[in-house]
Design a protein around this motif. Structure first.
Motif, short mmCIF file in Angstrom:
data_model
loop_
_atom_site.label_atom_id
_atom_site.label_comp_id
_atom_site.label_asym_id
_atom_site.label_seq_id
_atom_site.Cartn_x
_atom_site.Cartn_y
_atom_site.Cartn_z
N ASP A 122 -11.19 3.09 -9.76
CA ASP A 122 -11.12 4.49 -10.17
C ASP A 122 -12.54 5.06 -10.12
OD1 ASP A 122 -11.29 6.81 -12.06
OD2 ASP A 122 -9.18 6.34 -12.43
N SER A 134 -7.05 4.57 -13.06
CA SER A 134 -6.04 4.22 -12.06
C SER A 134 -6.23 2.81 -11.51
CB SER A 134 -6.07 5.24 -10.92
OG SER A 134 -7.32 5.20 -10.27
N ASP A 159 -11.50 10.44 -0.03
CA ASP A 159 -10.85 9.34 -0.73
C ASP A 159 -9.76 8.70 0.11
OD1 ASP A 159 -10.69 8.20 -3.64
OD2 ASP A 159 -8.61 8.35 -2.94
N ARG A 160 -9.48 7.44 -0.20
CA ARG A 160 -8.43 6.74 0.55
C ARG A 160 -7.02 7.22 0.20
NH1 ARG A 160 -6.52 3.43 -3.30
NH2 ARG A 160 -7.96 2.24 -4.61
N ASP A 161 -6.87 8.02 -0.84
CA ASP A 161 -5.56 8.61 -1.14
C ASP A 161 -5.19 9.73 -0.16
OD1 ASP A 161 -5.19 6.98 -3.29
OD2 ASP A 161 -5.61 8.50 -4.82
N SER A 162 -6.10 10.09 0.74
CA SER A 162 -5.86 11.20 1.67
C SER A 162 -4.65 10.92 2.56
CB SER A 162 -7.09 11.39 2.57
OG SER A 162 -8.21 11.72 1.79
N THR A 163 -3.91 11.97 2.89
CA THR A 163 -2.84 11.86 3.88
C THR A 163 -3.26 12.75 5.07
OG1 THR A 163 -1.65 13.76 3.01
CG2 THR A 163 -1.10 11.60 2.08
N ARG A 203 -16.27 4.23 -4.29
CA ARG A 203 -15.20 5.18 -3.98
C ARG A 203 -15.58 6.60 -4.39
NH1 ARG A 203 -9.02 4.62 -6.21
NH2 ARG A 203 -8.25 6.56 -5.31
#
Ligand code: ATP
Ligand code: MG
Ligand code: MG
Length: 552
Positions: free
Chosen positions: A286, A282, A530-534, A297
């Protein structure tokens, strides 16, 4: 961490200090080319250079080797600084750019020309290659080799002034076209490139080559020990030749050591770039990438990385290091530092039939069994829980200490429960709910009657748990040495290197976690937010599982 042992480089420095060669001074540098993100191999070089400076009371410079304008980007310069800092090292005010030396490098080139040690060559790149000869055949002199210093100087100045197109002429050192070391067969020192540079803009259309720049940059910075990887061994005579033929302020010693090779991955920016640009991962960070931003990460810690670099040590011999050693270092660090929490990756409902409906107990869970200073948090316990589907078997084999009809297990820090039955989803045929009763006398998860309950399960309260996505990783490549050249390394990509689990359920305290926070999910491994968290759905990366296969 154990004190780094006396490897051959530290032994050389000890000896230099004993003889007073550098008057006790130790000056190193880490010289990345800003053409990609740093990887675990660079960590070895960073720990070596910054580590040695620290141990010997010296200094280490961070120098960007930015003389190749077409490949370099500001993004890389910034990421490299972030990665070196993350590893725990600082360069204070000792940040340099080779491009800051362009004017001085140019003046030294004129010095070489004036002394008949360099000449302007009009051969094409292909002709130069053909004239260079081979390992077994000596090279041939260029017809332009005997130009006078005055003519060379005039041409060189006009090259700088932009009179000629790219590739029209180069400046070469005048050494020896018959040298058994091909590197010494009149190497190119400067080439014309009408290319914008990330720092000097359009001031230059003439750029110095690596071998010429590197040794002079070292000398200008007062470097004492110039540590580089083994592939530069043949370049050392050129390093010394350049410094011997200019009025260099000092003459650093180049010392080569073996690069780090890691199994089941690739450590080469050129290859890593391909993984990124072709979309096999990604991005540079990644969590499967061996880049420092990737492992960060993923949840790898700076102290685990430093410990790893200490353990692999420094030698002259190439070898392949097992990823299991790095994972071992990470587990050792996280075992000390990570908070223990509960999360269920593949949930199935567990209903405690004799527990009052609507009741909630808040059980105090310590964050670390051996470190009370890490504190505790309340974990809600209710009649309906989620447990791991894998922790239940309808027909349990021998020595199954987890849930099965009739079996008694411990719910971590809560109660003993005995399985009384289960319901099957009529459509899928899967177990839909497990039923059990708890023994209220076992509050806290223990009893005084000497009962043997061997299995301890993690759990979350169904009504309180937060749904999460969890990413599980496997090796990026299916073979230990994907870059050995036997086939395109991309053919060895592991198609199953990422497994995304969408229905996980985590204990509610994890709603407060911030990206980058690392936890041990009990019984499952270490996980990093992870920083993709919402806000609705946190995402956790598994850094490493708990089981350690590293043989000590
Ligand atoms: P790559 O092949 O990945 O592009 P590089 O050597 O060209 O790496 P540089 O930016 O020039 O990348 O590297 C900076 C320093 O890091 C150099 O001194 C180099 O020797 C060192 N280095 C790079 N890769 C490794 C490795 N695998 N092991 C040890 N040191 C390394
Ligand atoms: Mg390089
Ligand atoms: Mg390279």
């Amino acid at each position: 961490a154990p004190a780094p042992s006396r490897d051959f480089i530290r032994t050389i420095i000890d000896e230099d200090n004993r003889t007073g060669k550098w008057a006790g001074r130790v000056q190193t540098r880490f010289p990345p080319e800003p053409n990609g993100y740093l990887h675990i191999g660079h960590a070895k070089s960073i720990c070596l250079n910054f580590g040695i400076a620290k141990e010997f009371g010296g200094q280490c410079n961070l120098r960007f080797d930015d003389t190749n304008p077409s490949k370099e980007e500001v993004e890389y310069v910034e990421s490299i600084q972030e990665d070196v800092r993350w590893l725990g090292f600082s360069w204070d005010d000792r940040l340099f750019y080779a491009s800051d030396y362009f004017e001085k490098l140019y003046a030294f080139a004129e010095h070489l020309i004036e002394n008949g040690k360099a000449y302007v060559d009009d051969l094409t790149a292909e002709e130069i290659r053909a004239y260079r000869g081979t390992l077994t055949e000596p090279g041939k002199n260029s017809p332009y080799r005997d130009r006078s210093p005055a003519e060379n100087l005039d041409l060189f100045r006009r090259m700088r002034a932009g009179e000629f197109p790219d590739g029209a002429r180069v400046l070469r050192a005048k050494i020896d076209m018959a040298s058994p070391n091909v590197v010494l067969r009149d190497p190119t020192l400067y080439r014309i490139k009408h290319v914008h540079h990330h720092r000097t803009g359009d001031a230059w259309c003439l750029y110095p080559m690596y071998d010429y720049t590197h040794c002079i940059s070292d000398a200008l910075e007062g470097v004492t020990h110039s540590l580089c990887s083994l592939e530069f061994e043949n370049n050392r005579p050129l390093y010394d030749w350049v410094l011997d033929n200019i009025p260099a302020p000092c003459h650093p010693q180049q010392i080569e050591f073996a690069r780090l090779n890691l199994g089941y991955t690739v450590l080469s920016k050129r290859k890593l770039i391909q993984l990124v640009t072709q979309g096999h991962v990604s991005g540079w960070d990644d969590p499967r990438m061996p880049t420092l931003c990737g492992v960060r990460r993923r949840g790898y810690t700076p102290s685990a990385m430093r410990d790893f670099c200490d353990r692999i040590g420094i030698s002259k011999a190439d070898n392949l290091v097992d990823m299991a050693l790095l994972e071992h270092c990470l587990r050792e660090d996280l075992n000390r530092s990570a908070r223990r929490v509960m999360g269920v990756l593949n949930p199935v409902k567990l209903i405690i039939e004799n527990y009052p409906e609507g009741a909630v107990e808040h059980i105090d869970f310590p964050y670390h069994p051996e470190d009370p200073a890490m504190g505790s948090r309340p974990v809600p316990f209710t009649r309906e829980l989620y447990v791991e589907r894998d922790d239940f078997q309808v027909e349990a084999p021998k020595k199954w200490y987890r849930l099965a009809p009739g079996a008694e297990v411990r719910l971590r820090h809560a109660y003993y429960v005995t399985c009384t039955g289960f319901d099957v989803d009529p459509i899928t045929g899967e177990v839909a709910t497990i039923r059990c009763i708890h023994d209220p006398a076992t509050k806290g998860g223990w009893s005084t009657d000497g009962r043997k309950v061997r299995g301890t399960l993690h759990w979350v309260s169904a009504a309180h748990a937060i749904p999460a996505e969890v990413r599980l990783y496997d090796r990026l490549f299916t073979t230990e040495t994907p870059a050995d050249g036997k086939a395109d390394f991309l053919t060895f990509l592991n198609p199953d290197s990422l497994k995304t689990v969408t229905g996980a359920r985590l204990e509610p305290s994890l709603a407060q976690a911030a990206p980058g926070d690392i936890f041990q999910f009990e019984r499952l491994g270490y996980f990093c937010k992870d920083r993709d968290s919402t806000p609705e759905t946190p995402v956790f990366n598994r850094s490493v599982a708990l089981k350690d296969s590293w043989a000590k």
